[in-house]
Design a protein around this motif. Structure first.
Motif, PDB file in Angstrom:
ATOM      1  N   TRP A 221      51.082  25.498  18.100  1.00  0.00           N
ATOM      2  CA  TRP A 221      51.644  25.206  19.575  1.00  0.00           C
ATOM      3  C   TRP A 221      52.550  24.657  19.267  1.00  0.00           C
ATOM      4  O   TRP A 221      52.852  23.844  18.192  1.00  0.00           O
ATOM      5  CB  TRP A 221      50.345  24.603  19.908  1.00  0.00           C
ATOM      6  N   ASP A 222      53.498  24.705  20.121  1.00  0.00           N
ATOM      7  CA  ASP A 222      54.941  23.813  20.270  1.00  0.00           C
ATOM      8  C   ASP A 222      55.507  24.538  18.760  1.00  0.00           C
ATOM      9  O   ASP A 222      56.082  23.369  18.090  1.00  0.00           O
ATOM     10  CB  ASP A 222      54.650  22.389  20.120  1.00  0.00           C
TER      11      ASP A 222
ATOM     12  N   ALA B 139      54.157  28.287  20.632  1.00  0.00           N
ATOM     13  CA  ALA B 139      52.724  28.674  20.788  1.00  0.00           C
ATOM     14  C   ALA B 139      52.807  30.116  20.038  1.00  0.00           C
ATOM     15  O   ALA B 139      53.506  31.085  20.179  1.00  0.00           O
ATOM     16  CB  ALA B 139      52.639  29.249  22.313  1.00  0.00           C
TER      17      ALA B 139
ATOM     18  N   ASN C 187      50.998  29.032  27.353  1.00  0.00           N
ATOM     19  CA  ASN C 187      49.465  28.316  27.038  1.00  0.00           C
ATOM     20  C   ASN C 187      48.616  29.328  26.688  1.00  0.00           C
ATOM     21  O   ASN C 187      47.507  29.563  26.668  1.00  0.00           O
ATOM     22  CB  ASN C 187      48.918  27.807  28.326  1.00  0.00           C
TER      23      ASN C 187
ATOM     24  N   ASN D 159      47.739  30.657  23.632  1.00  0.00           N
ATOM     25  CA  ASN D 159      46.687  30.422  22.678  1.00  0.00           C
ATOM     26  C   ASN D 159      46.033  29.194  22.971  1.00  0.00           C
ATOM     27  O   ASN D 159      46.151  28.623  23.730  1.00  0.00           O
ATOM     28  CB  ASN D 159      47.634  30.106  21.155  1.00  0.00           C
TER      29      ASN D 159
ATOM     30  N   ASP E 289      45.119  26.231  22.472  1.00  0.00           N
ATOM     31  CA  ASP E 289      45.485  25.051  22.008  1.00  0.00           C
ATOM     32  C   ASP E 289      44.433  23.973  22.407  1.00  0.00           C
ATOM     33  O   ASP E 289      44.270  23.493  23.414  1.00  0.00           O
ATOM     34  CB  ASP E 289      46.853  24.690  22.862  1.00  0.00           C
TER      35      ASP E 289
END
Length: 313
Positions: free
Chosen positions: A94-95, A97, A172, A174, A176
């Motif tokens: 994530w960051d 994703a 969003n 995945n 997370d």
């Protein structure tokens, strides 16, 4: 062909529903609790405050980790159980994703003979790639991967509401764990259950419940909708019997989630998602499949239109 076009599409949509649909349930505000819980008193208020402090620390650590290995099981009961249990395991980031996982379960079998028993799924830059296997490649000029570009699909609908809903959750897509922590922090019933051992690791167990309307308020993806659209969404959920979300999280001594359970109850049945996380900070190197091995889902839809509703390939 051994697998008709509509069956291939069904398999793709099953995989997309698991990855994208669950992402909507796991989307928090991305920055911890936005509002204070309802009024409470005494030890209950103190317990919630202490739990929130732990989860805020876990949110920070998890956000900074940026990646982990994940193992998830999705179980359904009632009328919703026709797709059976689905399992997913692999690595995620994530960051930004990204995701590289293998999925298997009854949802694929529902597509009929020739459907893969399991499927590798890659998420990258808002695009989902699904490996349909060697049999698919033999039927599609060596193209075993199906590409599903969600922004392109949203634009193709021509429906502004659908476009908002699909593109609003692109970042969003995945599972997370930091976002789930942020969402649980919104629960007015948040509490510390106690210590438990998970996957051989000592952890602290926390739980809380959010109504569907509270989830909407906590979920920034829905900020793109107008008040009328939000009200309509809540009304639709109420008609479907949606009760809300029951969430449980186990946090280890390093302030990182090792297990999460999200349960949803609707009129047609229940859904329970159990996720296990490990190896935070694991290296995630995700690359899109070669273009020569990729078939666009939009082209598959065109193929379905040419075949007709009951056609076979």
């Amino acid at each position: 062909m051994a697998m008709a076009a509509w069956k291939r599409a069904g398999v793709c949509l099953t995989a997309a529903a698991v990855v994208v649909g669950l992402a909507g349930c796991q989307d928090g505000d991305g920055g911890g609790s936005k509002k204070k819980a309802g009024a409470s008193s005494g030890s209950a208020a103190q317990s919630r405050t202490e739990a929130a402090e732990v989860l805020q620390a876990a949110f920070k650590k998890t956000s900074e980790a940026k990646s982990s290995k994940v193992r998830m099981t999705i179980e359904t009961s009632g009328a919703a159980a026709q797709g059976g249990t689905m399992e997913m395991s692999g690595v995620q980031g994530w960051d930004p994703a990204v995701m590289d996982v293998t999925m298997k379960g009854g949802g694929f079998a529902a597509a009929g003979p020739g459907a893969p028993e399991q499927m590798r799924v890659i998420m990258l830059d808002g695009v989902m790639y699904m490996d349909m296997g060697a049999e698919q490649a033999a039927e599609m000029d060596g193209k075993r991967w199906v590409k599903m570009d969600f922004k392109a699909l949203a634009d193709a609908t021509g429906d502004p509401k659908i476009q908002k809903q699909m593109t609003g959750g692109l970042e969003n897509m995945n599972q997370d764990p930091a976002q789930q922590l942020a969402l649980l922090l919104e629960s007015p019933s948040l509490k510390h259950v106690g210590p438990e051992k998970v996957d051989g690791v000592e952890a602290q167990h926390y739980k809380g419940t959010l109504s569907f309307e509270e989830m909407i308020d906590a979920n920034t993806s829905f900020d793109l909708l107008s008040k009328e659209e939000r009200d309509e969404l809540v009304a639709t959920a109420e008609k479907s019997g949606m009760k809300g979300y029951d969430t449980e999280i186990w946090v280890n001594e390093d302030d990182l989630p090792v297990k999460m359970v999200v349960g949803m109850t609707m009129a047609q049945g229940t859904t329970k998602m159990t996720s296990h996380f490990s190896d935070y900070g694991a290296k995630v190197e995700v690359e899109a499949p070669p273009a020569g091995e990729t078939f666009d889902f939009m082209e598959m839809l065109e193929e379905l239109q040419s075949l007709g509703a009951g056609g076979t390939a």
